[in-house]
Design an enzyme around this catalytic site. Structure first.
Site, PDB file in Angstrom:
ATOM      1  N   ASP A  55      -9.217  -1.878  -4.816  1.00 53.32           N
ATOM      2  CA  ASP A  55     -10.633  -1.422  -5.159  1.00 53.32           C
ATOM      3  C   ASP A  55     -10.134  -0.541  -6.639  1.00 53.32           C
ATOM      4  O   ASP A  55      -9.233  -0.311  -6.824  1.00 53.32           O
ATOM      5  CB  ASP A  55     -11.303  -0.366  -4.315  1.00 53.32           C
ATOM      6  CG  ASP A  55     -10.396   0.723  -4.176  1.00 53.32           C
ATOM      7  OD1 ASP A  55      -9.442   0.615  -3.629  1.00 53.32           O
ATOM      8  OD2 ASP A  55     -10.876   1.973  -3.906  1.00 53.32           O
TER       9      ASP A  55
ATOM     10  N   ASP B  33      -2.008   2.457   1.610  1.00 53.39           N
ATOM     11  CA  ASP B  33      -3.224   2.127   0.631  1.00 53.39           C
ATOM     12  C   ASP B  33      -2.686   1.044  -0.400  1.00 53.39           C
ATOM     13  O   ASP B  33      -1.789   0.851  -0.315  1.00 53.39           O
ATOM     14  CB  ASP B  33      -3.501   3.523   0.278  1.00 53.39           C
ATOM     15  CG  ASP B  33      -2.703   4.131  -0.708  1.00 53.39           C
ATOM     16  OD1 ASP B  33      -1.737   3.360  -1.244  1.00 53.39           O
ATOM     17  OD2 ASP B  33      -2.692   5.244  -1.205  1.00 53.39           O
TER      18      ASP B  33
ATOM     19  N   ASP C 218      -6.278  11.516   5.452  1.00 48.51           N
ATOM     20  CA  ASP C 218      -5.023  11.591   4.991  1.00 48.51           C
ATOM     21  C   ASP C 218      -5.306  13.038   4.063  1.00 48.51           C
ATOM     22  O   ASP C 218      -6.192  13.053   3.488  1.00 48.51           O
ATOM     23  CB  ASP C 218      -4.177  10.629   4.433  1.00 48.51           C
ATOM     24  CG  ASP C 218      -4.905  10.316   2.818  1.00 48.51           C
ATOM     25  OD1 ASP C 218      -4.563  10.563   1.976  1.00 48.51           O
ATOM     26  OD2 ASP C 218      -5.641   9.211   3.217  1.00 48.51           O
TER      27      ASP C 218
ATOM     28  N   GLY D  79     -12.572   7.247  -3.611  1.00 55.44           N
ATOM     29  CA  GLY D  79     -13.095   7.535  -4.987  1.00 55.44           C
ATOM     30  C   GLY D  79     -12.993   9.081  -4.825  1.00 55.44           C
ATOM     31  O   GLY D  79     -12.649   9.927  -4.112  1.00 55.44           O
TER      32      GLY D  79
END
Length: 421
Positions: free
Chosen positions: A177, A98, A311, A264
């Protein structure tokens, strides 16, 4: 412009009737992932307390590591010199990283592992965890943050995140992000969404540049990340925007997004609804990864709403505290009643951790032996992998609903009984 190079491919196979769920295959430079698939979390290039070989032996198809943690320690240049994440950790299969955004924001606000799964209290754009200081500050160019290890200052931008992830060398990487919380106001969510869109444009450009510069390495797939919190219009807009950015990038000779992450903070009660909004807007040939879920019921919710991979740190984290998953419910192995219980951890599972009895694992935890965490982690990973493998097979064979209903009935009835004793 660079030529478009295929780095990963998704082929749908069987549809789950009445839902957006499906089975399929993601092909990467390091192997295939049969979906839906649970991706164990190996944050610092390790699934805590267990060997990579053991994780593979349990049937895990890929692992996910974290760019934030590997950037701080040992540094992406070390992983690059080793030949990439897989070689560094001796993992032969596909890998994900990530972007580091989750850790930068969550640790920066003092929330540690979880931003929010439930909306509690009034919205506040300046909210941080009680008793913590803010360690990260966001602006339109990037994020400046203080290391949780030594207090040193660092800065992530979309370009820096891409550079780190390219050095880490995972097959699937995610765009940088801004992670918001459920406590943020609607106005902030709107501004943040545009910031994340602009960052996605920069991520694509840097990813294309680095893919040419590092053509000697296996080519990586960049996946966009959809934000928008609990708002349907924002989630749908964010998804459409990313799909359009990918289309334009490909038309201009770039690689575009190879898939999409759903990110998010999510309210547990609305998890399926939010995932469904996103997958409804995505092209059918785009794989979707749900970034972080919690309990077994969330797995079924994710699958039925179109998530192909997901995940979850819960199986390994709770294992280290003595919580054991079984098909007849979750129980705490440190409870006194297991002191002389010589049954296996779950007689339905077939892996080498089930050769050990509940009494033995109870003893290991009470004696504070490291093997306790190892065996409990192996068991919970095996449970979760098996749960998802059976769900995938059930979709292909047409009896998914029966499998889901029977699993949930047994699991939660057993959990309630264990908690009542």
């Amino acid at each position: 412009m660079m030529a478009c190079v295929t780095t990963s491919h998704f082929a749908p196979r069987t549809r789950l009737e009445g839902t957006t769920g499906r089975t399929g295959t993601i092909t990467t430079p390091h192997g295939e992932i049969q979906t839906p698939a649970f991706i164990p979390v190996g944050t610092k290039a390790t699934v805590k307390t267990v060997l990579p070989e053991s994780v593979a032996a349990l049937g895990a198809q890929a692992v996910l590591a974290n760019a934030y943690h590997l950037y701080l320690q040992p540094g992406p240049e070390i992983v690059d010199q080793a030949g990439g994440l897989g070689r560094f950790m001796n993992w032969p299969g596909p890998t994900y990283t990530d972007s580091g955004g989750f850790q930068v924001m969550s640790l920066g606000a003092g929330f540690k592992k979880v931003i929010a799964m439930d909306l509690v209290g009034e919205q506040d754009d300046h909210k941080i965890a009680d008793g913590k200081e803010r360690l990260a500050n966001v602006d339109d160019d990037g994020v400046t943050f203080k290391s949780h290890l030594d207090g040193s200052m660092h800065r992530f931008t979309p370009e820096v995140s891409m550079q780190i992830q390219h050095r880490l060398g995972a097959d699937i990487i995610f765009a940088f992000d801004e992670l918001t919380t459920l406590m943020n106001t609607r106005g902030y969510q709107e501004r943040s969404l545009e910031r994340t869109r602009q960052w996605a444009i920069r991520c694509l450009a840097e990813h294309n540049r680095l893919s040419v510069e590092r053509s000697h390495r296996p080519q990586q797939a960049l996946w966009g990340v959809v934000q928008g919190a609990q708002y349907e219009d924002l989630r749908r807009k964010a998804t459409r925007d990313l799909v359009e950015l990918s289309r334009i990038d490909r038309e201009n000779g770039g690689k575009g997004f190879g898939g999409y992450g759903i990110g998010g903070a999510l309210e547990k009660a609305n998890l399926g609804t939010i995932v469904g909004w996103v997958t409804d807007e995505l092209p059918d040939d785009a794989p979707r990864h749900l970034l972080g879920i919690s309990e077994p019921d969330d797995i079924f919710t994710a699958i039925e709403n179109g998530a192909d991979t997901f995940d979850c740190v819960s199986p390994t984290r709770v294992a280290r505290n003595g919580a054991i998953y079984s098909f007849d419910g979750r129980y705490n192995i440190t409870n006194a009643k297991y002191r002389n219980d010589f049954r296996s951890l779950d007689e339905e599972l077939d892996n080498y951790s089930t050769q050990y009895t509940r009494a033995y694992l109870h003893h290991l935890f009470k004696a504070k032996e490291g093997l306790a965490s190892t065996l409990a982690t192996l068991h919970n990973l095996s449970f979760t992998i098996t749960l998802v493998d059976r769900a995938r097979r059930a979709i292909d064979e047409g009896d998914y609903v029966e499998y889901r209903d029977e699993f949930l009935r047994r699991y939660y009835a057993g959990t309630r009984q264990a908690e009542a004793r």
